[in-house]
Design a protein around this motif. Structure first.
Motif, short mmCIF file in Angstrom:
data_model
loop_
_atom_site.label_atom_id
_atom_site.label_comp_id
_atom_site.label_asym_id
_atom_site.label_seq_id
_atom_site.Cartn_x
_atom_site.Cartn_y
_atom_site.Cartn_z
N LEU A 1 0.83 -1.21 0.00
CA LEU A 1 0.00 0.00 0.00
C LEU A 1 0.86 1.26 0.00
O LEU A 1 0.54 2.25 -0.68
CB LEU A 1 -0.93 0.00 1.21
CG LEU A 1 -2.03 -1.08 1.21
CD1 LEU A 1 -2.74 -1.13 2.55
CD2 LEU A 1 -3.03 -0.83 0.08
N ILE A 2 1.96 1.22 0.75
CA ILE A 2 2.85 2.39 0.83
C ILE A 2 3.62 2.58 -0.48
O ILE A 2 3.64 3.68 -1.05
CB ILE A 2 3.83 2.26 2.01
CG1 ILE A 2 3.07 2.29 3.35
CG2 ILE A 2 4.88 3.37 1.97
CD1 ILE A 2 3.93 1.99 4.56
N MET A 3 4.24 1.50 -0.96
CA MET A 3 5.08 1.59 -2.16
C MET A 3 4.26 1.94 -3.40
O MET A 3 4.76 2.60 -4.31
CB MET A 3 5.83 0.28 -2.40
CG MET A 3 6.83 -0.09 -1.32
SD MET A 3 8.08 1.19 -1.02
CE MET A 3 8.87 1.31 -2.61
N SER A 4 2.99 1.51 -3.44
CA SER A 4 2.16 1.83 -4.60
C SER A 4 1.82 3.31 -4.66
O SER A 4 1.33 3.80 -5.69
CB SER A 4 0.87 1.00 -4.56
OG SER A 4 0.07 1.34 -3.44
N ARG A 5 2.08 4.06 -3.56
CA ARG A 5 1.80 5.49 -3.51
C ARG A 5 3.05 6.35 -3.67
O ARG A 5 2.94 7.56 -3.81
CB ARG A 5 1.11 5.83 -2.17
CG ARG A 5 -0.35 5.40 -2.14
CD ARG A 5 -0.91 5.40 -0.72
NE ARG A 5 -2.35 5.31 -0.74
CZ ARG A 5 -3.04 4.20 -1.00
NH1 ARG A 5 -2.39 3.08 -1.26
NH2 ARG A 5 -4.37 4.21 -0.99
N ILE A 6 4.23 5.74 -3.58
CA ILE A 6 5.47 6.50 -3.73
C ILE A 6 5.85 6.52 -5.20
O ILE A 6 6.10 5.47 -5.79
CB ILE A 6 6.61 5.87 -2.90
CG1 ILE A 6 6.25 5.85 -1.42
CG2 ILE A 6 7.91 6.63 -3.12
CD1 ILE A 6 7.27 5.16 -0.54
N PRO A 7 5.88 7.69 -5.84
CA PRO A 7 6.24 7.75 -7.26
C PRO A 7 7.58 7.07 -7.54
O PRO A 7 8.56 7.33 -6.85
CB PRO A 7 6.31 9.27 -7.54
CG PRO A 7 5.39 9.87 -6.52
CD PRO A 7 5.57 9.02 -5.28
N TYR A 8 7.59 6.20 -8.51
CA TYR A 8 8.79 5.40 -8.82
C TYR A 8 10.00 6.28 -9.12
O TYR A 8 11.14 5.89 -8.86
CB TYR A 8 8.51 4.46 -9.99
CG TYR A 8 8.26 5.16 -11.29
CD1 TYR A 8 9.31 5.56 -12.12
CD2 TYR A 8 6.97 5.44 -11.71
CE1 TYR A 8 9.09 6.22 -13.31
CE2 TYR A 8 6.73 6.10 -12.91
CZ TYR A 8 7.79 6.49 -13.70
OH TYR A 8 7.56 7.15 -14.89
N ARG A 9 9.77 7.48 -9.68
CA ARG A 9 10.90 8.35 -10.04
C ARG A 9 11.67 8.83 -8.81
O ARG A 9 12.85 9.16 -8.90
CB ARG A 9 10.42 9.54 -10.86
CG ARG A 9 9.39 10.41 -10.18
CD ARG A 9 8.90 11.52 -11.12
NE ARG A 9 7.87 12.33 -10.50
CZ ARG A 9 6.58 12.03 -10.53
NH1 ARG A 9 6.18 10.90 -11.12
NH2 ARG A 9 5.69 12.80 -9.95
N TYR A 10 11.00 8.85 -7.64
CA TYR A 10 11.69 9.24 -6.40
C TYR A 10 12.67 8.16 -5.94
O TYR A 10 13.56 8.43 -5.14
CB TYR A 10 10.69 9.51 -5.29
CG TYR A 10 9.79 10.71 -5.51
CD1 TYR A 10 10.08 11.66 -6.49
CD2 TYR A 10 8.65 10.92 -4.73
CE1 TYR A 10 9.27 12.76 -6.70
CE2 TYR A 10 7.82 12.02 -4.94
CZ TYR A 10 8.14 12.93 -5.93
OH TYR A 10 7.32 14.01 -6.13
N LEU A 11 12.49 6.95 -6.43
CA LEU A 11 13.31 5.82 -6.00
C LEU A 11 14.47 5.54 -6.96
O LEU A 11 15.32 4.70 -6.68
CB LEU A 11 12.45 4.55 -5.89
CG LEU A 11 11.17 4.66 -5.06
CD1 LEU A 11 10.36 3.36 -5.20
CD2 LEU A 11 11.48 4.93 -3.60
N ARG A 12 14.49 6.25 -8.07
CA ARG A 12 15.39 5.89 -9.18
C ARG A 12 16.85 5.82 -8.79
O ARG A 12 17.57 4.91 -9.22
CB ARG A 12 15.19 6.87 -10.33
CG ARG A 12 16.06 6.57 -11.53
CD ARG A 12 15.62 7.34 -12.75
NE ARG A 12 16.50 7.07 -13.88
CZ ARG A 12 16.27 7.48 -15.12
NH1 ARG A 12 15.19 8.18 -15.39
NH2 ARG A 12 17.12 7.20 -16.09
N LYS A 13 17.33 6.76 -7.98
CA LYS A 13 18.76 6.82 -7.67
C LYS A 13 19.11 6.23 -6.30
O LYS A 13 20.25 6.36 -5.84
CB LYS A 13 19.23 8.27 -7.72
CG LYS A 13 19.06 8.95 -9.09
CD LYS A 13 19.89 8.26 -10.17
CE LYS A 13 19.74 8.97 -11.51
NZ LYS A 13 20.56 8.32 -12.57
#
Length: 405
Positions: free
Chosen positions: A63-75
């Motif tokens: 539920l949490i990860m599905s709400r965090i925009p993937y681009r914020y995790l890229r680096k």
């Protein structure tokens, strides 16, 4: 009501459905498969409830990860992949290391066993998606010459191999199968990322040569040197030898004797044979004899209790994850999320198929859990992080054409 649930469960409804199915199968199956450890607890339901808590934590992570925009995790891999590699190297030498299945694979922190290799897979996939996106962006740049394009291709090819190689070496010492999985994943993503076929064919030849050389050296190493092998390599050598012996021995010369060496494999085969007449949920016999009925060999227990129906449903669920990832890839607006979604799902499905093949006796015992079904906190958490990212990517897809980013 439909809008209410769509507001809670972001992303692909089909993927959520498959995840829910696998969690349901896990809960039903674990109530039976965990009996081999339940007797050690004052309350025999404690291990089952512990597994349910891990699954509940996994749902929260989804539920949490599905709400965090993937681009914020890229680096994130820039920081966490090196830290994970350092931890993998130091793990056998630090006091908090926990030995699992003959290898030092976990780190015990505040009562929890954390397996760094599970998170190494995640950050390696993030690295591959990022580096291949950069490569494609440079390769399709019309403002550079062909010479510069070929130079960039060579540079990114070797950067990719170097980072994955450095990651796989400490993993291979403790868990050879995970390292092989990462290599296969890298090869697949490089093909999807449009690396030169000439380089990929050359890499294939080198890979087969290296694997063949390692196998020849291991199989011809005198037995007295087994204890001097680093990490889990002596156990890997034994498993390969037993698998080759089983494949090369004629049927009329095989001796079916259960001992401490082949206990898992033999009881797994018995469980699968019993599946011709399913015993029904909770009625498995081999769960009391299989040392890892709740983990590496849970698929054998599933077949014993549910027969062909359980096999087909579970197999279809994992294939559905791969199919859904392909659909998400085709709808992505940018290359990076497309590569990331396919890479994450490919790793989950590949691990599932390896675990199932081991349970039915195809290949040596590898120690790979069945994603979202087997018991194991680190495996459930890392799998849910991966699927949560894919859910976020699916929620972000709007256009049909893939573009460079």
């Amino acid at each position: 009501m439909r809008e209410f649930f769509k507001g809670i469960f972001k992303g692909s409804p089909a993927l959520w459905g498959v995840i829910a199915l696998l969690i349901l199968i896990s809960c039903i199956l674990m109530f039976s498969a965990i009996s081999s450890v339940a007797y050690k607890y004052a309350n025999y339901l404690d291990p089952f409830f512990g597994h349910v808590k891990h699954l509940a934590l996994g749902v929260i992570i989804l539920l949490i990860m599905s709400r965090i925009p993937y681009r914020y995790l890229r680096k994130l891999y820039i920081v966490f992949l090196p830290l994970t590699i350092i931890l993998l190297i130091l793990l056998p030498f630090i006091g908090a290391g926990v030995t699992l299945n003959g290898g030092t694979r976990a780190l015990r922190i505040a009562g929890f066993d954390i397996q760094p290799q599970e998170f190494a897979k995640l950050f390696t996939i993030m690295f591959l998606a990022d580096i291949l996106t950069i490569y494609q962006t440079n390769y399709t740049n019309d403002n550079i010459t062909n010479e510069e394009r070929l130079k960039n291709e060579k540079k990114y090819f070797w950067i990719t191999l170097a980072v994955v190689g450095i990651t796989c070496i400490p993993i291979a010492i403790q868990n050879f199968s995970t390292a092989i999985m990462l290599c296969i994943l890298t090869f697949a993503m490089m093909i999807i990322g449009r690396m030169s076929w000439k380089r990929m064919l050359g890499l294939t030849g080198v890979a087969f040569a290296v694997v063949g050389l390692v196998l020849v050296l291991l199989l011809n190493l005198p037995q007295e040197y087994n204890e001097k092998l680093p990490g889990h390599m002596s156990s890997i050598k034994g498993r390969i030898e037993r698998s080759m012996e089983e494949l090369t021995t004629p049927e009329d010369q095989k001796v079916y004797e259960i001992n401490d060496v082949n206990r898992q494999r033999m009881h797994g085969k018995i469980a699968i044979a019993n599946g011709r007449v399913p015993s029904g949920p909770g009625n498995s016999i081999q769960r009391d004899y299989l040392p890892l009925a709740f983990s590496d060999f849970i698929f054998a227990i599933l077949i014993e209790e549910s027969g062909w129906l359980g096999l087909i449903v579970t197999l279809s669920a994992y294939l559905a994850i791969l199919f859904i990832s392909g659909s998400i890839m085709n709808k992505c607006e940018y290359i990076y999320p497309a590569l990331l979604a396919v890479g994450l799902c490919f790793m989950i499905v590949m691990q599932a198929f390896i675990s199932m093949c081991v349970a039915v006796g195809i290949g040596p015992v590898t120690g790979q859990p069945l994603p979202l079904i087997s018991r194991g906190g680190s495996s459930i958490v890392s799998t849910c992080i991966m699927l949560g990212i894919v859910l976020n990517i699916s929620a972000s897809t709007k256009k049909e054409d893939i573009k460079t980013e």
